[in-house]
Write a protein that holds these residues in place. Sequence first.
Motif, PDB file in Angstrom:
ATOM      1  N   VAL A 176      35.852  98.409  18.419  1.00  0.00           N
ATOM      2  CA  VAL A 176      36.595  98.687  17.208  1.00  0.00           C
ATOM      3  C   VAL A 176      36.693  97.547  16.119  1.00  0.00           C
ATOM      4  CG1 VAL A 176      39.117  99.041  16.514  1.00  0.00           C
ATOM      5  CG2 VAL A 176      38.259 100.016  18.767  1.00  0.00           C
ATOM      6  N   ASN A 177      36.261  98.113  15.002  1.00  0.00           N
ATOM      7  CA  ASN A 177      36.118  97.186  13.786  1.00  0.00           C
ATOM      8  C   ASN A 177      37.340  97.653  12.809  1.00  0.00           C
ATOM      9  OD1 ASN A 177      33.394  96.069  14.193  1.00  0.00           O
ATOM     10  ND2 ASN A 177      32.868  98.033  14.317  1.00  0.00           N
ATOM     11  N   ILE A 178      38.085  96.541  12.641  1.00  0.00           N
ATOM     12  CA  ILE A 178      39.310  96.687  11.623  1.00  0.00           C
ATOM     13  C   ILE A 178      39.106  95.939  10.297  1.00  0.00           C
ATOM     14  CG2 ILE A 178      41.553  96.125  11.379  1.00  0.00           C
ATOM     15  CD1 ILE A 178      42.151  97.156  14.293  1.00  0.00           C
ATOM     16  N   GLU A 194      36.387  89.701  19.874  1.00  0.00           N
ATOM     17  CA  GLU A 194      35.188  88.948  19.571  1.00  0.00           C
ATOM     18  C   GLU A 194      35.087  88.178  18.532  1.00  0.00           C
ATOM     19  OE1 GLU A 194      32.193  91.680  22.204  1.00  0.00           O
ATOM     20  OE2 GLU A 194      32.005  91.605  20.169  1.00  0.00           O
ATOM     21  N   ASP A 195      35.691  88.647  17.454  1.00  0.00           N
ATOM     22  CA  ASP A 195      35.473  87.871  15.939  1.00  0.00           C
ATOM     23  C   ASP A 195      36.592  88.361  14.920  1.00  0.00           C
ATOM     24  OD1 ASP A 195      34.181  86.021  14.215  1.00  0.00           O
ATOM     25  OD2 ASP A 195      33.708  87.925  13.011  1.00  0.00           O
ATOM     26  N   ILE A 196      37.413  87.432  14.378  1.00  0.00           N
ATOM     27  CA  ILE A 196      38.226  87.830  13.346  1.00  0.00           C
ATOM     28  C   ILE A 196      37.862  86.679  12.219  1.00  0.00           C
ATOM     29  CG2 ILE A 196      40.064  86.544  14.385  1.00  0.00           C
ATOM     30  CD1 ILE A 196      41.987  88.579  12.976  1.00  0.00           C
ATOM     31  N   GLN A 197      37.643  87.373  10.904  1.00  0.00           N
ATOM     32  CA  GLN A 197      37.317  86.312   9.761  1.00  0.00           C
ATOM     33  C   GLN A 197      37.974  86.998   8.502  1.00  0.00           C
ATOM     34  OE1 GLN A 197      33.130  86.336   8.668  1.00  0.00           O
ATOM     35  NE2 GLN A 197      32.695  87.851  10.678  1.00  0.00           N
ATOM     36  N   PRO A 198      38.152  86.205   7.319  1.00  0.00           N
ATOM     37  CA  PRO A 198      38.623  86.575   6.443  1.00  0.00           C
ATOM     38  C   PRO A 198      37.463  87.564   5.551  1.00  0.00           C
ATOM     39  CG  PRO A 198      38.882  84.134   6.498  1.00  0.00           C
ATOM     40  CD  PRO A 198      38.021  84.603   7.591  1.00  0.00           C
ATOM     41  N   ALA A 199      37.934  88.506   4.844  1.00  0.00           N
ATOM     42  CA  ALA A 199      36.871  89.436   4.270  1.00  0.00           C
ATOM     43  C   ALA A 199      37.582  89.816   2.965  1.00  0.00           C
ATOM     44  CB  ALA A 199      36.559  90.464   5.118  1.00  0.00           C
ATOM     45  N   TYR A 200      36.951  90.912   2.181  1.00  0.00           N
ATOM     46  CA  TYR A 200      37.706  91.365   1.040  1.00  0.00           C
ATOM     47  C   TYR A 200      37.848  92.895   1.127  1.00  0.00           C
ATOM     48  CZ  TYR A 200      37.190  86.680  -1.193  1.00  0.00           C
ATOM     49  OH  TYR A 200      37.233  85.348  -1.532  1.00  0.00           O
ATOM     50  N   TYR A 201      38.787  93.304   0.403  1.00  0.00           N
ATOM     51  CA  TYR A 201      38.756  94.757   0.543  1.00  0.00           C
ATOM     52  C   TYR A 201      39.206  95.060  -0.810  1.00  0.00           C
ATOM     53  CZ  TYR A 201      41.220  99.296   0.970  1.00  0.00           C
ATOM     54  OH  TYR A 201      41.201 100.691   0.960  1.00  0.00           O
ATOM     55  N   ARG A 202      38.323  96.065  -1.442  1.00  0.00           N
ATOM     56  CA  ARG A 202      38.476  96.378  -2.853  1.00  0.00           C
ATOM     57  C   ARG A 202      39.325  97.449  -3.152  1.00  0.00           C
ATOM     58  NH1 ARG A 202      33.036  96.389  -6.606  1.00  0.00           N
ATOM     59  NH2 ARG A 202      33.856  94.328  -6.409  1.00  0.00           N
ATOM     60  N   GLY A 203      40.170  97.652  -4.288  1.00  0.00           N
ATOM     61  CA  GLY A 203      41.155  98.413  -4.474  1.00  0.00           C
ATOM     62  C   GLY A 203      41.172  98.702  -5.912  1.00  0.00           C
ATOM     63  N   ARG A 204      41.726  99.713  -6.379  1.00  0.00           N
ATOM     64  CA  ARG A 204      41.988 100.327  -7.832  1.00  0.00           C
ATOM     65  C   ARG A 204      43.366 100.040  -8.071  1.00  0.00           C
ATOM     66  NH1 ARG A 204      42.532 106.289  -9.808  1.00  0.00           N
ATOM     67  NH2 ARG A 204      43.284 106.480  -7.660  1.00  0.00           N
ATOM     68  N   VAL A 205      43.479  99.238  -9.302  1.00  0.00           N
ATOM     69  CA  VAL A 205      44.962  98.921  -9.790  1.00  0.00           C
ATOM     70  C   VAL A 205      45.562 100.151 -10.289  1.00  0.00           C
ATOM     71  CG1 VAL A 205      46.304  97.265 -11.012  1.00  0.00           C
ATOM     72  CG2 VAL A 205      44.144  96.597 -10.016  1.00  0.00           C
ATOM     73  N   LEU A 226      38.760  90.915   8.718  1.00  0.00           N
ATOM     74  CA  LEU A 226      37.702  91.772   9.438  1.00  0.00           C
ATOM     75  C   LEU A 226      37.597  91.443  10.799  1.00  0.00           C
ATOM     76  CD1 LEU A 226      35.629  94.016   9.107  1.00  0.00           C
ATOM     77  CD2 LEU A 226      34.011  92.213   8.632  1.00  0.00           C
ATOM     78  N   ALA A 227      38.151  92.271  11.645  1.00  0.00           N
ATOM     79  CA  ALA A 227      38.068  91.983  13.275  1.00  0.00           C
ATOM     80  C   ALA A 227      37.081  93.126  13.977  1.00  0.00           C
ATOM     81  CB  ALA A 227      39.498  91.986  13.452  1.00  0.00           C
ATOM     82  N   ARG A 228      36.525  92.226  15.060  1.00  0.00           N
ATOM     83  CA  ARG A 228      35.536  93.072  15.764  1.00  0.00           C
ATOM     84  C   ARG A 228      36.322  92.984  17.367  1.00  0.00           C
ATOM     85  NH1 ARG A 228      31.173  90.406  15.445  1.00  0.00           N
ATOM     86  NH2 ARG A 228      30.820  89.393  17.542  1.00  0.00           N
ATOM     87  N   ILE A 229      36.684  93.995  17.944  1.00  0.00           N
ATOM     88  CA  ILE A 229      37.315  93.940  19.078  1.00  0.00           C
ATOM     89  C   ILE A 229      36.572  95.069  20.082  1.00  0.00           C
ATOM     90  CG2 ILE A 229      39.460  94.315  20.000  1.00  0.00           C
ATOM     91  CD1 ILE A 229      40.636  94.620  17.142  1.00  0.00           C
TER      92      ILE A 229
END
Length: 216
Positions: free
Chosen positions: A142-144, A174-185, A210-213
Amino acid sequence: MTRSAEFWNAAYDNDVAPWVIGEPQAAIVALERDGWIRGRVLDPGSGAGEHTILLTKLGYDVLGIDLSSSAVEFARGNAAAQGVPAAKFEVADAIAFGVAEDAPVFDTIVDSALFHVFGTEPEPRAAYVRSLHALCKPGGLVNILALSDAGPGFGPQISDSVIRESFADGWELEDIQPAYYRGRVTASALEQNPDIGVSEGSSIDVIAWLARIRRV
């Protein structure tokens, strides 16, 4: 906060959804490029359908589901416009989907901006995680991608501890790290955070997790 189908329908019907950006999230594109998406794929909360469309185009057997019938209608039109009519979408509740007697199972689940909707509500969040456990094959991933409370932004935001605690039993984080999410204002996003620093209609990259589980 969890919302009704009517709330999500209105976001599409009135073109005010800040997550409709006309392209896949860069973090999800990178997941596929790096080999973390395999086999049969579920895209819960598929929204405008960008990730289901992308993965279908790349040859994956992928299903996008969304509680909103307007989202599914939008996604199907989006897929047709992009020349990917084979992209599959269904109207379905992501929590109920995993408890159905004939629930399908998937090798990979790609959750882009759904998990954080349940972030402040322990019971719906736990029910959603149970659904993911039922839908994901043992050994599957599961990737979140979820909005983070570590910086300014808009929408429901969560801490990394919410992810860690939610996937403690029956999973291996297995992994969790900062990432970016693009949105529309949108106007509503500016109302929520008037100091966001960009004008209405602009794109903005906000901090996410961003997490990999792995399902055990």
